[in-house]
Design an enzyme around this catalytic site. Structure first.
Site, PDB file in Angstrom:
ATOM      1  N   GLY A  46      74.709  43.455  38.436  1.00 15.65           N
ATOM      2  CA  GLY A  46      73.926  43.790  39.620  1.00 15.65           C
ATOM      3  C   GLY A  46      72.531  44.241  39.221  1.00 15.65           C
ATOM      4  CE1 TYR A  58      74.149  49.216  38.933  1.00 17.62           C
ATOM      5  CE2 TYR A  58      76.274  48.687  39.928  1.00 17.62           C
ATOM      6  CZ  TYR A  58      75.122  49.458  39.890  1.00 17.62           C
ATOM      7  OH  TYR A  58      74.957  50.492  40.795  1.00 17.62           O
ATOM      8  CD  GLU A  85      78.944  36.407  33.884  1.00 17.86           C
ATOM      9  OE1 GLU A  85      78.053  36.941  34.561  1.00 17.86           O
ATOM     10  OE2 GLU A  85      79.570  37.003  32.979  1.00 17.86           O
ATOM     11  CE  LYS A 121      80.693  19.760  47.105  1.00 20.16           C
ATOM     12  NZ  LYS A 121      80.807  19.059  48.410  1.00 20.16           N
TER      13      LYS A 121
END
Length: 537
Positions: free
Chosen positions: A59, A87, A175, A392
């Site tokens: 964040g 964060y 990530e 998707k």
């Protein structure tokens, strides 16, 4: 899907992170279901979702500033294994008695992580490894009971864990692709730290979704909003698998489609599925409703409203005609049954649509997707959205699992509002013709170059309210600019501009300016997402 306990659920607590959606997607790549929730959600409500693990996102705030997002009260007493990122790492440290401070030196971008005590997350991984950082604050002292597992030259506590209590955290972003061993770190938390089962697969997603549709719909009749794109096609195929001829698909030709698409939808989808399809010609209706409207949000809401009104009319016609469903002679009386009204509307809503429309996470409303934020308040249908929890790439995999042809599954995403949001300015018939011709050229050349699979999406945008001076045939022209917006992406939550070969761009530009009389300038949009969105409106 999240409520079905045949799957484990991981909650990604969003503190306003740029990468919250990417974290959720990476968890799903580990075959574990993930769901994004806002940091304002009470801990008891999180626990009610029966999470197997919780991940605290990054964040933009500083944890010690007034008004900064904090962990919900009681979160760390839930007994749920928790992983903090950036964060979230600092939130965990501060909430449990550690110290977070501002550093004189920031870490943005690549850094080298030094593993000091491998613990669970780093066992067997290199002692020095490249990671991606994005912070100025850092944890200077870990809470009591934690082992510091890693550091960098700038960050003394770049990793820490208290395995006994199930708490793990890192300052870097596992990530992102730039963190070389990030997925292995995430997998270790999910599998070893939290005991998650890697059973979130396309096979059981299809099975669970089909069963959920049957349970929701029962014997009632259903229509599907078929646009011709992969989302609505997969949604329709899945619902048809669930309820058979209770489903009637309705394809609305709203006049905002690309060249040749209405014919392609009728041919490809019906051939692939054998579904009962009704085509509604609503071109004049949509153009009239959009007359003089240039505000993009108003366009989206008008298109969403008109879609629903058209579907309501189609549902009445289907009821009157008795097509689809099981209406027919009663075996007891021999008399025909009264036609059943259509109660359900299928839509191909995806998780990114929900997130960008401000739903589900408390996130800002980036733009109203016509099938989420653009729906009218007096909607007369109950929505069936079997893809609402999927990204998707998961939808494409599901389409392949359902046996749809690659021409449908791998079709580039096309927005529900169609070319209406690729014309910057009011929508008119003439402007739509200009854009269709330019778009067709760009798509033809991309296909000829064999690059369809390399580009996620290729919006072609007409700056209808902009004119620029040009020269063609030794004469002054005052024509429209066209913007090419080819992007690469994995899930549409983030995107980068596609580095198409210069020779290809030159061919597209030359053909458009030669063949589309009203255009005298072609430009390329090289903005990533964020800060820009994929579509201009």
């Amino acid at each position: 899907m999240a409520a079905d306990q045949s799957f484990d659920t991981v909650l990604v607590v969003d503190f306003g992170a740029q990468y919250a959606q990417l974290i959720a997607r990476r968890v799903r790549e580990c075959h574990v279901f993930s769901e994004i929730v806002p940091s304002t959600m009470p801990a008891a409500e999180m626990l009610a979702r029966r999470p197997k693990a919780i991940i605290l996102s990054g964040g933009p705030a500083s944890v010690y500033e007034r008004g900064a997002p904090a962990a919900p009260e009681g979160l760390f007493e839930l007994g749920v294994p928790t992983f903090g990122i950036c964060y979230g790492h600092q939130v965990m440290a501060r909430a449990l008695g550690g110290t977070v401070e501002n550093s004189d030196v920031a870490e943005f971008g690549g850094a080298t992580l030094s593993v000091t005590s491998p613990g669970m997350l780093f066992a067997g991984l290199p002692n020095a490894q490249p990671v991606w950082m994005s912070h100025r604050d850092h944890v200077s002292r870990a809470p009591s009971g934690f082992t510091v597992t890693a550091s960098t030259d700038v960050t003394p506590v770049a990793g820490m864990e208290d395995r006994e209590r199930g708490f793990f955290s890192v300052q870097f972003h596992p990530e992102v692709l730039h963190t070389e061993h990030g997925m292995e770190v995430l997998r270790r938390f999910l599998y070893e730290g939290a005991g998650c089962r890697p059973n979130w697969t396309m096979v059981n997603i299809a099975d669970e979704s089909i069963e959920a549709v049957r349970e929701q719909v029962g014997p009632k009749r259903v229509i599907c909003a078929l646009s011709g794109g992969v989302d609505s096609a997969v949604a329709a195929a899945l619902v048809q698998r669930a309820i058979g001829d209770q489903l009637t698909c309705v394809f609305v030709d709203h006049g905002l489609l690309r060249k040749g698409e209405p014919e392609q939808v009728e041919k490809d989808f019906v051939a692939a599925t054998g579904v009962n399809l009704r085509v509604v010609d609503a071109r004049d209706r949509f153009l009239k409703a959009l007359d003089g409207v240039s505000d993009p949000e108003e366009k989206r809401k008008i298109i969403g409203r008109e879609f629903i009104r058209v579907f309501e009319a189609a549902a009445r016609e289907i009821t009157k005609g008795g097509s689809g469903g099981s209406a027919g002679p009663s075996p007891q009386s021999g008399a025909p049954d009264a036609p059943e009204p259509v109660e359900f509307l299928v839509q191909g809503t995806l998780y990114p649509d929900v997130v960008e429309s401000g739903g589900g996470t408390g996130a800002a409303n980036i733009k109203s997707h016509h099938n989420v934020g653009g729906l009218p308040d007096d909607l007369q249908f109950t929505l069936v959205e079997p893809l609402r929890n999927l990204f998707k790439d998961e939808v494409r995999a599901l389409g392949e699992q359902l046996g749809l042809p690659s021409e449908i599954v791998w079709r580039q995403p096309f927005p529900g509002p169609g070319l209406g949001i690729r014309i910057i300015g009011a929508v008119t018939g003439d402007r739509l013709d200009i854009l269709r011709d330019a778009d067709a050229i760009a798509r033809e050349e991309l296909t000829a170059a064999g690059l369809d699979r390399d580009v996620w999406q290729f919006p072609v945008v007409l700056l209808a309210d902009v004119r620029s001076v040009g020269v063609q045939g030794d004469s002054r022209t005052y024509g429209h600019p066209i913007v090419l917006r080819p992007v690469t992406s994995e899930d549409a939550m983030t995107a980068d501009w596609a580095r198409l070969p210069y020779a290809l761009l030159q061919r597209i530009s030359t053909r458009i300016t030669n063949e589309v009389r009203e255009v005298n300038r072609v430009t390329v949009d090289i903005t990533s997402k964020p800060p820009g969105t994929i579509e201009w409106e």
